[in-house]
Design a protein around this motif. Structure first.
Motif, PDB file in Angstrom:
ATOM      1  N   UNK A 181       9.154 -29.846 -33.452  1.00  0.00           N
ATOM      2  CA  UNK A 181      10.273 -28.921 -33.204  1.00  0.00           C
ATOM      3  C   UNK A 181      10.459 -28.194 -31.827  1.00  0.00           C
ATOM      4  N   UNK A 182       9.549 -28.938 -30.887  1.00  0.00           N
ATOM      5  CA  UNK A 182       9.953 -28.243 -29.438  1.00  0.00           C
ATOM      6  C   UNK A 182      11.108 -29.006 -28.911  1.00  0.00           C
ATOM      7  N   UNK A 183      11.708 -28.553 -27.725  1.00  0.00           N
ATOM      8  CA  UNK A 183      12.658 -29.179 -26.887  1.00  0.00           C
ATOM      9  C   UNK A 183      11.867 -29.751 -25.769  1.00  0.00           C
ATOM     10  N   UNK A 184      12.121 -31.326 -25.608  1.00  0.00           N
ATOM     11  CA  UNK A 184      11.608 -31.742 -24.564  1.00  0.00           C
ATOM     12  C   UNK A 184      12.532 -32.401 -23.668  1.00  0.00           C
ATOM     13  N   UNK A 185      12.409 -32.578 -22.068  1.00  0.00           N
ATOM     14  CA  UNK A 185      13.448 -33.085 -21.412  1.00  0.00           C
ATOM     15  C   UNK A 185      12.577 -34.100 -20.798  1.00  0.00           C
ATOM     16  N   UNK A 186      13.104 -35.578 -20.476  1.00  0.00           N
ATOM     17  CA  UNK A 186      12.863 -36.511 -19.844  1.00  0.00           C
ATOM     18  C   UNK A 186      13.566 -36.681 -18.729  1.00  0.00           C
ATOM     19  N   UNK A 209      16.058 -34.468 -24.739  1.00  0.00           N
ATOM     20  CA  UNK A 209      16.965 -34.546 -23.931  1.00  0.00           C
ATOM     21  C   UNK A 209      16.557 -35.394 -22.541  1.00  0.00           C
ATOM     22  N   UNK A 210      17.453 -36.319 -22.308  1.00  0.00           N
ATOM     23  CA  UNK A 210      17.258 -37.548 -21.203  1.00  0.00           C
ATOM     24  C   UNK A 210      18.265 -37.179 -20.070  1.00  0.00           C
ATOM     25  N   UNK A 211      17.789 -37.116 -18.999  1.00  0.00           N
ATOM     26  CA  UNK A 211      18.647 -37.099 -17.683  1.00  0.00           C
ATOM     27  C   UNK A 211      18.231 -38.243 -16.714  1.00  0.00           C
ATOM     28  N   UNK A 249      18.526 -21.069 -26.519  1.00  0.00           N
ATOM     29  CA  UNK A 249      18.509 -19.665 -26.535  1.00  0.00           C
ATOM     30  C   UNK A 249      18.306 -18.836 -25.145  1.00  0.00           C
ATOM     31  N   UNK A 250      18.409 -19.850 -24.228  1.00  0.00           N
ATOM     32  CA  UNK A 250      18.506 -19.358 -22.998  1.00  0.00           C
ATOM     33  C   UNK A 250      17.098 -19.249 -22.351  1.00  0.00           C
ATOM     34  N   UNK A 251      16.245 -20.021 -23.105  1.00  0.00           N
ATOM     35  CA  UNK A 251      14.535 -20.014 -22.414  1.00  0.00           C
ATOM     36  C   UNK A 251      14.537 -21.349 -21.517  1.00  0.00           C
ATOM     37  N   UNK A 252      14.842 -22.167 -21.698  1.00  0.00           N
ATOM     38  CA  UNK A 252      14.501 -23.521 -21.111  1.00  0.00           C
ATOM     39  C   UNK A 252      13.868 -24.344 -22.051  1.00  0.00           C
ATOM     40  N   UNK A 253      13.355 -25.482 -21.575  1.00  0.00           N
ATOM     41  CA  UNK A 253      12.738 -26.556 -22.185  1.00  0.00           C
ATOM     42  C   UNK A 253      11.464 -26.292 -22.415  1.00  0.00           C
ATOM     43  N   UNK A 254      10.682 -26.762 -23.452  1.00  0.00           N
ATOM     44  CA  UNK A 254       9.245 -26.346 -23.867  1.00  0.00           C
ATOM     45  C   UNK A 254       8.378 -27.121 -22.863  1.00  0.00           C
ATOM     46  N   UNK A 255       8.842 -28.467 -22.626  1.00  0.00           N
ATOM     47  CA  UNK A 255       8.102 -29.394 -21.565  1.00  0.00           C
ATOM     48  C   UNK A 255       9.220 -30.327 -20.899  1.00  0.00           C
ATOM     49  N   UNK A 256       9.049 -30.727 -19.505  1.00  0.00           N
ATOM     50  CA  UNK A 256       9.792 -31.432 -18.891  1.00  0.00           C
ATOM     51  C   UNK A 256       8.848 -32.439 -18.522  1.00  0.00           C
ATOM     52  N   UNK A 269      13.956 -30.403 -12.050  1.00  0.00           N
ATOM     53  CA  UNK A 269      12.911 -30.203 -13.224  1.00  0.00           C
ATOM     54  C   UNK A 269      12.268 -29.110 -13.431  1.00  0.00           C
ATOM     55  N   UNK A 270      11.628 -28.432 -12.539  1.00  0.00           N
ATOM     56  CA  UNK A 270      10.784 -27.072 -12.733  1.00  0.00           C
ATOM     57  C   UNK A 270      11.683 -26.110 -12.964  1.00  0.00           C
ATOM     58  N   UNK A 271      13.031 -26.137 -12.661  1.00  0.00           N
ATOM     59  CA  UNK A 271      14.073 -25.158 -13.120  1.00  0.00           C
ATOM     60  C   UNK A 271      14.391 -25.411 -14.445  1.00  0.00           C
ATOM     61  N   UNK A 272      14.114 -26.216 -15.084  1.00  0.00           N
ATOM     62  CA  UNK A 272      14.512 -26.644 -16.580  1.00  0.00           C
ATOM     63  C   UNK A 272      13.418 -26.209 -17.754  1.00  0.00           C
ATOM     64  N   UNK A 273      12.489 -25.784 -17.032  1.00  0.00           N
ATOM     65  CA  UNK A 273      11.101 -25.407 -17.830  1.00  0.00           C
ATOM     66  C   UNK A 273      11.292 -23.712 -18.387  1.00  0.00           C
ATOM     67  N   UNK A 274      10.913 -23.527 -19.461  1.00  0.00           N
ATOM     68  CA  UNK A 274      10.951 -22.130 -19.992  1.00  0.00           C
ATOM     69  C   UNK A 274       9.530 -21.495 -19.141  1.00  0.00           C
TER      70      UNK A 274
END
Length: 363
Positions: A181-186, A209-211, A249-256, A269-274
């Motif tokens: 259920x978490x949101x992850x960025x790669x 989410x992949x960037x 909801x404005x928080x940022x990703x749980x993990x990048x 990437x640091x700026x995308x983490x909650x």
């Protein structure tokens, strides 16, 4: 026995075919007939002189699969089963001492005597053939070997990435495995990025989410489980940050998970983490620049869990291999080209131009 290998003799020059006499095996050593060697991005960095570890001359290639051609004495695989001539195998890319502080504590990847085939030992170090860009490769008696005879032969080359990008991704998940259920960025869509996406999918992550820069590779990450993709060529850093916030909801990703290896990517990437989230950097195989850093605002105040991932060891290779066996068709798409070993320079050119994601060389 005389064999052929491709040798890097000077940086920024083509590799050269050379003939070697194989030395007799020592007790516990295994001679491998290399069936496929993978061309890794690290090989290109080494060939261009970007990696300070590179001795010259050297036979490159730390990714490989092959068949057991000879065994001196007895040797077992990682499950304790005796190895036999003719068996298809994959081996852990690194060899460690097994005695030092780090090995005794389970941190084998930090062993001060650790060496990696095709990276640390040049042609001046016996047995002189120390990389996978070769017809045969003698394996040190301490090498951990996996049998792959349960994988169809047509997929053996699919497995070349298991002990490099696959095992590095598994090591990253050792530190922080995302919850369902978490949101992850790669960040990054090369082989390492694809493995991270596949492992996140296996963990039951809600949004992945992949960037990346490459639009074609971004599309490939969807077959591994990416739910959303963004090209840095089509979006600004502000747009990417706002998109991530819109999902959370404005928080940022749980993990990048960073899989590129440049300081600018880490900075974004640091700026995308909650707050309270995790940032895992796994993409650096050599220096990748510097960045501005404020320990209070970037680390302490957001209660950021930041970890760097350096290489991997046998258990990580095993985890990557098991994941690949469950999704062979997906990972097969990562091997975009197969060329004879004699065309190694053409393979490097394909990779440099971005026309190939992964090339498998067939000696």
């Amino acid at each position: 026995m005389k064999i052929q290998a491709q040798v890097l003799t000077a940086f920024k020059t083509p590799l050269e075919a050379r003939e070697f006499d194989l030395l007799p095996l020592a007790d516990g050593e295994v001679l491998i007939k290399v069936t496929y060697a993978g061309v890794c991005g690290s090989d290109l960095h080494m060939a261009s002189g970007q990696d300070p570890r590179t001795p010259l001359p050297i036979i490159l290639g730390h990714e490989g699969v092959g068949e057991v051609a000879e065994i001196r004495g007895e040797k077992t695989d990682v499950e304790g089963r005796p190895l036999k001539v003719g068996q298809a195998v994959l081996w852990n890319r690194s060899v460690v001492c097994g005695r030092c502080f780090f090995c005794r504590g389970g941190e084998h990847h930090l062993c001060p005597e650790r060496f990696v085939y095709g990276i640390h030992r040049g042609c001046d170090v016996p047995p002189h053939v120390n990389g996978c860009y070769s017809q045969y490769l003698p394996l040190d008696a301490r090498t951990d070997i996996f049998r792959i005879d349960d994988v169809p032969p047509e997929h053996h080359k699919t497995l070349v990435t298991a002990s490099c990008s696959g095992s590095t991704a598994a090591h990253a998940f050792d530190f922080f495995e995302p919850a369902g259920g978490e949101t992850v960025i790669v960040q990054g869509s090369g082989p390492l990025g694809c493995f991270l996406v596949a492992m996140a999918r296996a963990a039951g992550v809600g949004r992945i989410v992949v960037i990346s820069r490459s639009r074609g590779r971004l599309e490939m990450t969807r077959r591994f489980g990416a739910t959303d993709t963004m090209s840095v060529l089509d979006t600004s850093a502000d747009q990417r940050r706002e998109f991530v916030r819109s999902l959370t909801d404005g928080r940022g990703a749980d993990a990048v998970y960073e899989a590129v290896g440049t300081a600018a990517v880490v900075r974004e990437g640091i700026g995308l983490v909650r707050q309270g989230g995790r940032f895992i950097t796994a993409g650096f195989g050599q220096p990748g620049g510097t960045m501005p850093w404020d320990p209070f605002w970037d680390l302490t105040r957001p209660d950021l869990k930041y970890v760097g991932v350096w290489v991997s060891h046998t258990r990580h290779t095993g985890r990557a291999l098991e994941l690949m066996k469950r999704h062979l068709a997906d990972f097969a798409g990562m091997i975009t080209h197969t060329l004879p070993l004699a065309q190694v320079n053409a393979a490097h050119d394909l990779m440099r131009r971005g026309e190939a994601m992964k090339v498998a060389l067939a000696p």
